[in-house]
Design an enzyme around this catalytic site. Structure first.
Site, PDB file in Angstrom:
ATOM      1  N   HIS A 117      -6.517  -1.886  15.178  1.00  0.00           N
ATOM      2  CA  HIS A 117      -7.465  -0.758  15.201  1.00  0.00           C
ATOM      3  C   HIS A 117      -8.305  -0.769  16.485  1.00  0.00           C
ATOM      4  CE1 HIS A 117      -6.275   0.112  11.148  1.00  0.00           C
ATOM      5  NE2 HIS A 117      -6.764  -1.019  10.693  1.00  0.00           N
TER       6      HIS A 117
ATOM      7  N   ASP B 116       0.406   0.683   8.870  1.00  0.00           N
ATOM      8  CA  ASP B 116      -0.752   0.180   8.120  1.00  0.00           C
ATOM      9  C   ASP B 116      -0.683   0.501   6.628  1.00  0.00           C
ATOM     10  OD1 ASP B 116      -3.162  -0.928   7.469  1.00  0.00           O
ATOM     11  OD2 ASP B 116      -4.393   0.282   8.807  1.00  0.00           O
TER      12      ASP B 116
ATOM     13  N   GLN C 131       0.815  -1.220   0.000  1.00  0.00           N
ATOM     14  CA  GLN C 131       0.000   0.000   0.000  1.00  0.00           C
ATOM     15  C   GLN C 131       0.850   1.272   0.000  1.00  0.00           C
ATOM     16  OE1 GLN C 131      -3.225  -0.241   2.873  1.00  0.00           O
ATOM     17  NE2 GLN C 131      -3.792  -2.281   2.179  1.00  0.00           N
TER      18      GLN C 131
END
Ligand SMILES: [Zn+2]
Length: 491
Positions: free
Chosen positions: A302, A353, A83
């Site tokens: 989270h 993340d 990502q």
């Protein structure tokens, strides 16, 4: 085309071999036992662990004198390396209401294009940045399991053979850069609660519990025979989420688990909480606490939407929570109940993340600032009544300890027996000039030094010295090439 190049163990060995051993060090000041200590000897053994850490002693003969205070490296407890290729490129409104789910559709389009060599190129660049940002170990939550086919399309799970190559590319990037790594192959079975399988654009992610346990064992076998001088790769397991893994898979994975960490995304989004309630009658954290036999190995990533009862249940279980402040802000997830997690003594750690931020200090700053904005008070994470008045020191201590658990370390930080990792603070950074040691960490987190760490040590070897990282220019060039391929590709 970067896809066709072969960059495997050889590159990793060359990188590690080029990194100089630290041996005997002396720091004018170092963070030992959750506080600053003066005049500290640090001796790294040939096995890459600290043999001796002792405060209050003069520099021994032959010791290298560190140029600034020494901090332990932090664990980046949650990361999806691919990502990084998407950071900064999802900031234009594409639909009427842009949210986590529309972002996820866009992210899947990138995930669908990343090949094995591109995966390594992206991860290597990311690790260089994370090392400079204060993280010396990363937990890769790995669900991009299946390689692409020759035409660049996603492969059907049943036709893809072993999904090992994408994970091996991550391990090779860690070896190249010196980053410590815990690989966490993840179970991914379905598109959501009540669905029988994945969406088409989720097919590269599919792995059931048996596949994940097999992949874990194969990756451990790879790590056992790796010849590089970098830290040995550790391997745990993960469940993508309650929406993507069935209760039966959770049971099977847990039956095959050992002492290594088990990570899961949970309660990141309100819609996920609503869907879980509808499907099971329970909120996701509540469901996990009742059905998954949580313990200290478990890491809840989270846990943004948690009730007080859920926080108390997690605290009783011994499980940890991984907060990802910059990603949670970027995706509009919501704000975690930080004071309650702290009050209940739950192990907390930080994750980069989606990698929109690659700096531990930025993550800590955002973690605290989101609380101040929501509550309209200052110094939320500090606890004067517990004699921890420094916001940054209290957060640093907590994520140092929680990160070690998330990565599967029993010892971490500047202490004998822990891996010999450290960060040397650059006290010439303008925002640190003239700052007293008692306020140094607060200034580092809240006064934004742009190059905070001049030297970085991992497993007894220097991976960055005087802000220079060997191999970084070549890694950046490969990353740029991979980005051009990914973003030029119309598929
Ligand atoms: Zn994640």
């Amino acid at each position: 085309m970067i896809e066709k190049d072969s960059r495997g163990a050889g590159a990793a060995d060359g990188g590690a071999g080029a990194r100089e051993r630290a041996g005997l060090l002396w720091a004018p000041r170092a963070w030992v036992g959750n506080r600053w200590c003066e005049r500290v000897v640090l001796e790294a053994g040939a096995d890459g662990t600290w043999q001796r850490v002792e405060a209050g002693v003069p520099p021994p003969p032959g010791a290298s004198i560190l140029a600034g205070p020494a901090l332990p490296g932090l664990v980046n407890a949650h990361c999806h390396a691919f990502q990084r290729a998407f950071a900064g490129l999802a900031e234009r409104r594409q639909v009427n209401q842009d949210d986590f789910w529309s972002w996820r559709d866009s992210m899947y389009r990138v995930a669908g294009r990343v090949g094995v060599a591109q995966q390594q190129a992206i991860a290597a660049q990311l690790y260089v940045e994370l090392l400079r940002g204060g993280f010396t170990h990363t937990c890769e939550f790995h669900y991009l399991h299946h390689a692409r086919d020759a035409a660049g399309g996603a492969i059907a799970p049943e036709a893809s053979g072993t999904p090992r190559a994408m994970a091996q590319a991550i391990a090779a990037a860690a070896g190249e850069t010196g980053m410590g790594l815990t690989l966490l192959p993840a179970v991914y079975e379905r598109a959501g609660f009540g669905q029988s399988g994945p969406r088409d654009d989720q097919r590269r992610f599919v792995a059931d519990a048996a596949a994940v346990l097999r992949l874990r064992d194969e990756l451990r076998a790879d790590a056992a025979v790796a010849t590089g001088a970098g830290p040995k790769v550790r391997v745990g397991i993960a469940l993508h989420s309650l929406r993507a893994a069935t209760p039966a898979a959770i049971e099977r994975l847990q039956a095959g688990s050992d002492d290594a960490p088990i990570h899961i995304h949970v309660a990141e989004q309100l819609q996920e909480v609503d869907d879980c309630l509808e499907a099971t009658g329970l909120r996701p954290i509540d469901w996990l606490c009742r059905n998954a036999a949580l313990d200290r190995r478990w890491q809840l990533v989270h846990a943004t939407h948690a009730t007080t009862a859920e926080i108390e249940a997690v605290a009783r279980s011994g499980a940890g929570v991984v907060l990802c402040p910059s990603t949670e802000a970027n995706l509009g997830d919501g704000i975690a109940d930080l004071p309650s997690w702290l009050k209940h003594g739950v192990a907390l750690s930080l994750g980069s993340d989606s990698n929109v931020t690659r700096s531990a200090l930025e993550e800590l700053r955002l973690l605290e600032y989101s609380q101040r904005l929501a509550r309209r008070v200052r110094c939320v994470a500090a606890a004067p009544q517990e004699f921890e008045p420094s916001t940054a020191e209290r957060l640093w201590s907590r994520v140092l300890r929680g990160g070690a658990a998330a990565a599967g370390f029993s010892a971490w930080g500047l202490q004998a027996g822990a891996r010999a990792d450290l960060l040397v603070v650059d006290t010439s950074a303008p925002s640190l000039l003239g700052i007293a040691p008692s306020h140094a960490l607060d200034a580092m987190v809240f006064s934004s030094p742009n190059r905070p760490f001049r030297d970085v040590l991992v497993a007894g070897r220097w991976v960055t010295r005087e802000h220079r990282t060997p191999g970084a220019a070549a890694i950046a060039a490969r990353f740029a090439e991979a980005m051009q391929e990914l973003w030029a590709d119309p598929s």
